[in-house]
Design an enzyme around this catalytic site. Sequence first.
Site, PDB file in Angstrom:
ATOM      1  N   HIS A 314       0.802  -1.231   0.000  1.00 24.86           N
ATOM      2  CA  HIS A 314       0.000   0.000   0.000  1.00 24.86           C
ATOM      3  C   HIS A 314       0.824   1.265   0.000  1.00 24.86           C
ATOM      4  CE1 HIS A 314      -4.175  -1.347   0.597  1.00 24.86           C
ATOM      5  NE2 HIS A 314      -3.606  -2.416   1.127  1.00 24.86           N
ATOM      6  N   LYS A 494      -9.099  13.885   4.396  1.00 23.65           N
ATOM      7  CA  LYS A 494      -8.220  12.721   4.403  1.00 23.65           C
ATOM      8  C   LYS A 494      -7.306  12.855   5.616  1.00 23.65           C
ATOM      9  CE  LYS A 494      -6.827  13.978   0.276  1.00 23.65           C
ATOM     10  NZ  LYS A 494      -6.715  12.815  -0.566  1.00 23.65           N
ATOM     11  N   ARG A 495      -6.574  11.794   5.992  1.00 24.47           N
ATOM     12  CA  ARG A 495      -5.652  11.910   7.113  1.00 24.47           C
ATOM     13  C   ARG A 495      -4.679  13.069   6.894  1.00 24.47           C
ATOM     14  NH1 ARG A 495      -5.485   8.134  11.316  1.00 24.47           N
ATOM     15  NH2 ARG A 495      -3.740   9.407  12.003  1.00 24.47           N
ATOM     16  N   LYS A 500       0.426  14.478   1.806  1.00 21.56           N
ATOM     17  CA  LYS A 500      -0.876  14.826   1.221  1.00 21.56           C
ATOM     18  C   LYS A 500      -1.000  16.341   1.016  1.00 21.56           C
ATOM     19  CE  LYS A 500      -3.335  10.787   3.164  1.00 21.56           C
ATOM     20  NZ  LYS A 500      -4.067  10.163   2.039  1.00 21.56           N
ATOM     21  N   THR A 601      -8.461   6.682  -2.302  1.00 20.12           N
ATOM     22  CA  THR A 601      -9.819   6.228  -2.610  1.00 20.12           C
ATOM     23  C   THR A 601     -10.795   7.386  -2.405  1.00 20.12           C
ATOM     24  OG1 THR A 601      -9.964   5.375  -0.352  1.00 20.12           O
ATOM     25  CG2 THR A 601      -9.509   3.773  -2.118  1.00 20.12           C
ATOM     26  N   LYS A 605     -14.377   8.579  -4.446  1.00 24.69           N
ATOM     27  CA  LYS A 605     -15.682   8.879  -3.832  1.00 24.69           C
ATOM     28  C   LYS A 605     -16.178  10.249  -4.295  1.00 24.69           C
ATOM     29  CE  LYS A 605     -14.025   6.617   0.359  1.00 24.69           C
ATOM     30  NZ  LYS A 605     -13.391   6.962   1.668  1.00 24.69           N
TER      31      LYS A 605
END
Length: 754
Positions: A314, A494-495, A500, A601, A605
Site C-alpha cells: 500500500h 483525508k488523514r 498529502k 480512494t 468517492k
Amino acid sequence: MDIQPRLQAITRERYQLEPSQCDDGQLYHALLQLTQELCRHRAAPQGKRKLYYFSAEFLMGKLLSNNLLALGLYDQADALLKQWGSSLANVEEMEPEPSLGNGGLGRLAACFLDSIAALGLSGDGVGLNYHYGLFRQVLKENCQQELPNPWIGEESWLIPTGTTFTVPFGFGPMKAVLWDIAIPGAHTDVANRLHLFDVEHPAPAPESGIDFDKTDIAHCLTSFLYPDDSDEAGRLLRVYQQYFMVSAGAQLILKELDEKGIDPRQLCEHVAIQINDTHPSMIIPELTRLLLERGLSMDEALHQVAHACAYTNHTILAEALEKWPMSFLRQVAPQLEPILRELDRRAKAVFPDPRLAIIDGHDTVHMAHMDIHYSYSVNGVAALHTEILRKAELKPFADVYPDKFNNKTNGITLRRWLEACNPRLAELIDECVGQGWRTDPSRLEGLMDYAGDGAVLSRLLEIKSENKIALCRALRRRQGLRIDHDSLLDIQAKRLHEYKRQQMNALYVIRKYLEIKAGHLPPHPITVIFGAKAAPAYVMAKRIIHLILCLQRLIDADPQVNPWLHVVMVENYNVSWAERLIPACDLSEQISLASKEASGTGNMKFMANGAVTIGTMDGANVEIAHLVGQDNIYTFGASSDHVIGLYAHGGYHAWQYYERSGIKPLVDFIISPQLLAIGNDADLRALWTDMKEKDWFMALLDVEDYIATKDRAVLDYGNRSAWARKALVNIAKSGFFSSDRTIAQYNQDIWHLG
Ligand SMILES: *Cc1c(COP(=O)(O)O)cnc(C)c1O
C-alpha cells in the site's frame, strides 16, 4: 418482506411501546435487532476455495443504513420511520461509529468486504476488536486533542461466537475471544463475516485522553488502534497485536478446514489469504509453525503457505514499510524465531543479493520481503503505484519474481458512497440510465448521453445545491459555523500527512486572504473545508492543523475577508463526516506529491458524487484523468518521474523556491503578527522554518502551479452549466472505480474462489 409486524413486536417486547411512541434511540435498537436477525438467517456463500482477508484495520463506518441497503429494506425502513415521526437519517444519528481504522487502508478493507459479499464470494475478514478505535478528535484552542472513541455498547453489531483460541505469547498463553460482524451481500441472499479477535477481559477506558498502560498486554491489547508508536512500549504492543491477530486467525483457518474434513496438506486448494499491507505478515511463519505441529514437513508446510498467501503493498513511504528487530519478535513469540531464520536461510540460498534478504545484517526482519518471497501474488493498488514498485521501490524483487507482480486499482463501494450517501443523485441516475448501474456500475457510462441535456444538468446542480445546504446545516448544528452554501465548496478530507500537502492548500488560503486584503476579490466566494486527523505523535501534522485553525479564526473575525473566503476544519473527520462532505463537494483536493499516494480512494468517492478534481498526477488520479479527459479535471505539478529523480539525486532545495517573489510572502505569513497573535509562537515558527528549509514533500515546488490551476478552476466554476457537464462526465466515468470491479479482478487473477 414486510418488516412492520416484526418491528412492532420488537418494540412492544423491549419497551412496551408502539414504534410511533419510541424515541430515536429505541427505534435504532429495534432496527439493530431486526437487522441482526435477518443477517443470522443468511447462509455463507459456497465455493471450493475460501478467502480470509487479513487486515489490522476495517474502517466500517456506521452499519445500519448499509445493512438495510444490502438486505433490500432501506426504502421500506425509511418510509416506516417517517410514518412514525422519524427517519433513517435521524435514527442513524444514534449509532456510534465503529472506527477500527485510520483512513484509506482500513476503509478499502471495509469496501472490499461489502463487494465480496455482494458478488456472492466466500470470503471473511480477520482483524482485531479495538474497543476505543481511532481516537475522537476535539479541536480546542486551535489544536487537536484526542479522546477515546468507544463504540461497543450493551448492544452492538458484534455477535458472540463462543469460539476462543489460545495465543502462545512469550510471557505465557493468552485467550483470544472471537466476535463476528455479519456482512450481508447486496442483491444476494448470502452473508459473510468479519471476524474480530479480542482479549478476554478488556481494560476500561482510560480516565483522561488516550494514555494507557502499554505494558498491560493481557487487558490493553485491543484497547486502541495503532497506539502511539513513538516509544518502545508502543511499538512492542503493536507486535503483540499483530501476532495475536494472525495466530488466532491461523487457528481459525485450520479449525474450519478440520470441520470441512480437509487435510491440511491440501490447504492451499481450499484457502486464500490476502495480507493487507504488512501488519498481518506474521501469518506466514505462524501458519507454517502450526502446519509443522500437525506433522507436515517444512517443505510441505511452506508449499501450502506460499500458495495460499497473497500480499498487497500500500505504500512506498519508507517509514511505513515495517521492519522489526528480531529481539522484539523473540520477546513476543519466541517460537517464531527458528521459522523466520529458516525462511530467511532458504531465501538467501536462492537469492544471495542482500537487498532481497528477510533478515538484514542488523538482525532486523523486513516484513514486506518475507511477504514477497512467500506469497504467490504481490499487488500494487493503482497503475502508477504498481509501476513504481516494479521499476524502483521493489525492482530487485520484480526482477526475480516478474510473474508475482500485478496491479489491482483500488475501488469503493458505490452502495455506501453513492446510493446511501447521495440518494437524490442515485435517483437522477436511475431516471437517465435505469437501475442497472446499481449492479453493473459500468452502465454509469450511459450518462454520457446526457452531457448536453440542459434539463439533466440543471437537476444535477439542484441536487448538489441541496447537498451543500445539508452540509452547511450540519456544520452549523455541530460546530456553530455559518457557511455560505452558495460558495464554491473546496474540500480536502483525508488523514493529515505532509505528503498529502494540506500545508500547500493552506498557502492557497493565505494567498487569497492577502489578495482580498489588497482589494482583489475572487470571482465567487470560496469555502475551503478540511477534514483531517493527525496521528497523536506526529508533531508536524499537528502544527499544520494548528495553522489551518489559526487561519480559520483570523478570517472568521475579518468582515473584509469573510464574505469572500472561509476556512473550515470539521471536527473529528470520520466516515460519517465523509458521507456528508463528499456529496456536497464542488472541487475535490487530491494534491499529494506525485509518487507518494499509492492510490487514494477519497478521490474516487468525490468523483462519483460529481465533484471535479484538482490533483497531481499521482496514484489513481492518473487513471481518473485518463478516463475523464483533460477538460474535466484540473491537473498540475511535477511528474512522479521528476520527483523520484529529485529524491534520488538530492536535487530539491526548498530555500531556492522560498526566495521567489510569489512564494516568500505566503510562507512568511505563517509568522506574521496577525497569526502569531492567534496561535502558538513555537509551533508556527517551527512550521515556517521547516517549510522554507526542508519541505520534504516539496510543497514549494508545486505551489505556484497549484495556485494558478486552482484560480482557473474557481473562474470556470462561474459557468455553472459547463461545470455541471464536467461533474456529469466524472459521475459517468466513475463506474471503473467500483470495488465490485476491483474484487472481480482479485478473484479472477489471484483468489480463484470458484
Ligand atoms: C475514503 C476515506 C479515507 C481515504 O481518503 P484518501 O483521500 O484516499 O486518503 C480516509 N478516511 C475516511 C473516513 C474515508 O472515508
